[in-house]
Design a protein around this motif. Structure first.
Motif, PDB file in Angstrom:
ATOM      1  N   SER A 169      37.247   4.273  89.171  1.00 31.62           N
ATOM      2  CA  SER A 169      38.478   3.471  89.170  1.00 31.62           C
ATOM      3  C   SER A 169      38.789   2.952  87.774  1.00 31.62           C
ATOM      4  CB  SER A 169      38.361   2.310  90.165  1.00 31.62           C
ATOM      5  OG  SER A 169      37.448   1.318  89.715  1.00 31.62           O
ATOM      6  N   ARG A 170      37.769   2.590  87.021  1.00 30.58           N
ATOM      7  CA  ARG A 170      37.997   2.086  85.662  1.00 30.58           C
ATOM      8  C   ARG A 170      38.502   3.189  84.738  1.00 30.58           C
ATOM      9  NH1 ARG A 170      33.282  -0.985  87.137  1.00 30.58           N
ATOM     10  NH2 ARG A 170      31.890   0.597  86.236  1.00 30.58           N
ATOM     11  N   ALA A 173      42.040   3.918  85.565  1.00 30.26           N
ATOM     12  CA  ALA A 173      42.876   2.856  85.003  1.00 30.26           C
ATOM     13  C   ALA A 173      43.114   3.086  83.518  1.00 30.26           C
ATOM     14  CB  ALA A 173      42.216   1.499  85.235  1.00 30.26           C
ATOM     15  N   ARG A 182      48.567   1.713  88.086  1.00 32.95           N
ATOM     16  CA  ARG A 182      47.488   0.729  88.202  1.00 32.95           C
ATOM     17  C   ARG A 182      46.451   1.231  89.207  1.00 32.95           C
ATOM     18  NH1 ARG A 182      49.818  -3.374  90.943  1.00 32.95           N
ATOM     19  NH2 ARG A 182      51.777  -2.241  91.231  1.00 32.95           N
ATOM     20  N   ASN A 184      42.949  -0.161  91.186  1.00 29.94           N
ATOM     21  CA  ASN A 184      42.076  -1.295  91.471  1.00 29.94           C
ATOM     22  C   ASN A 184      41.282  -1.044  92.753  1.00 29.94           C
ATOM     23  OD1 ASN A 184      43.020  -3.461  89.423  1.00 29.94           O
ATOM     24  ND2 ASN A 184      44.945  -2.789  90.344  1.00 29.94           N
ATOM     25  N   LEU A 232      47.908  -5.729  96.185  1.00 36.26           N
ATOM     26  CA  LEU A 232      47.709  -4.964  94.958  1.00 36.26           C
ATOM     27  C   LEU A 232      48.692  -3.804  94.833  1.00 36.26           C
ATOM     28  CD1 LEU A 232      43.808  -4.938  94.859  1.00 36.26           C
ATOM     29  CD2 LEU A 232      45.310  -5.962  93.129  1.00 36.26           C
ATOM     30  N   THR A 240      47.659  -5.855  86.357  1.00 36.88           N
ATOM     31  CA  THR A 240      46.266  -5.869  86.803  1.00 36.88           C
ATOM     32  C   THR A 240      45.820  -4.442  87.093  1.00 36.88           C
ATOM     33  OG1 THR A 240      46.499  -8.077  87.785  1.00 36.88           O
ATOM     34  CG2 THR A 240      44.654  -6.720  88.548  1.00 36.88           C
ATOM     35  N   THR A 241      44.815  -3.993  86.367  1.00 35.58           N
ATOM     36  CA  THR A 241      44.275  -2.656  86.616  1.00 35.58           C
ATOM     37  C   THR A 241      42.812  -2.612  86.195  1.00 35.58           C
ATOM     38  OG1 THR A 241      44.774  -0.290  86.398  1.00 35.58           O
ATOM     39  CG2 THR A 241      44.831  -1.584  84.365  1.00 35.58           C
ATOM     40  N   GLU A 243      40.418  -3.486  88.009  1.00 33.14           N
ATOM     41  CA  GLU A 243      39.755  -4.660  88.575  1.00 33.14           C
ATOM     42  C   GLU A 243      39.123  -4.355  89.933  1.00 33.14           C
ATOM     43  OE1 GLU A 243      38.982  -7.606  87.668  1.00 33.14           O
ATOM     44  OE2 GLU A 243      40.016  -7.751  85.743  1.00 33.14           O
TER      45      GLU A 243
END
Length: 256
Positions: A169-170, A173, A182, A184, A232, A240-241, A243
């Motif tokens: 996921s990171r 992102a 995004r 998350n 989200l 926000t991403t 996270e």
């Protein structure tokens, strides 16, 4: 007007009405979204029955995230129903309960490890990339996690797969952020889903959360985790991403 008004959402992994995916689909519809759901194989019959409880009944597509041909066909199948996708809820995970879960970590054969990693982690990337041509200027991808920063009893190779999911996921992102996407995760406490019930010895998680979650924890209440995913996927988290949002009654922040 709901927070997903006018948005098109794909919810991958809807099986029973006790599944996280079902509750995400239900709340997304309540918040104004047009929802498309997916599953595959023998589980499709279960999904066909359970989505009749949703209003309106969403379109059901067959998507096996380990099947390259089905992933390649997904864009075209989606375009038959919507002109774009604004959000993707990845509610997919699998590990063989007989070999990869329940305490047999040291003897799990590689084919079963490989399956757990592909279905539970790599699919966040493969599914996102299959849908990506339908993303507009912005889009939101949300996956579901069970905190993989520690080693849990009986969780075994699914714990490893969830660690891979977190890292995936990171990186998504990082690479997709410049394109307005995004990515998350929602890290939920133990929920009495079909997947959890297949894990030998998983009831001990309920006892642990019952003792240590300061907000309390009801493993049958899937709504809080589903609401987090819907939030989200809305426009309320525009910057926000990468996270991981914990929806676990506060358990993750408590000591012994």
């Amino acid at each position: 007007m709901g927070i997903l008004e006018g948005k098109n959402i794909l919810v991958a992994g809807v099986t029973l009405d006790t599944s996280i995916g079902f509750h995400v689909a239900k709340i997304a519809q309540q918040e104004g979204a047009t929802v498309i759901v997916s599953n595959f194989g023998r589980a499709m019959s279960l999904t066909r029955r359970v989505i009749k409880k949703l209003d309106p009944e969403p379109v059901l597509l067959e998507v096996d995230v380990s099947n390259d041909d089905q992933l390649a066909a997904l864009e075209g199948n989606l375009r038959e129903h919507v002109d774009r996708i604004d959000g993707v809820a990845h509610c997919i995970a699998f590990a063989n309960p007989e070999t990869a879960l329940g305490g047999g970590f040291l003897t799990t054969p590689w084919p079963d490890v490989s399956t757990a990693l592909q279905v539970s982690a790599y699919s966040l990337s493969s599914l996102t990339m299959a849908v990506k041509p339908l993303f507009g200027e912005t889009a939101s991808v949300v996956g579901f996690d069970f905190d993989a920063t520690v080693a849990w009893p009986v969780y075994d190779w699914m714990g490893v797969a969830k660690a891979a999911l977190e890292s995936t996921s990171r990186y998504l992102a990082r690479y997709l952020g410049p394109e307005g996407v995004r990515v998350n995760l929602v890290s939920a406490g133990p929920l009495d889903t079909l997947a959890k019930k297949a894990i030998p010895g998983s009831d001990q998680f309920n006892n642990l959360w019952g003792e240590r979650a300061p907000l309390g924890w009801d493993p049958k209440d899937i709504t809080p985790a589903a609401k987090a995913a819907v939030a989200l996927m809305s426009d309320w988290f525009p910057k926000t991403t990468g996270e991981m949002v914990h929806v676990d009654g506060g358990m993750q922040k408590m000591g012994a």
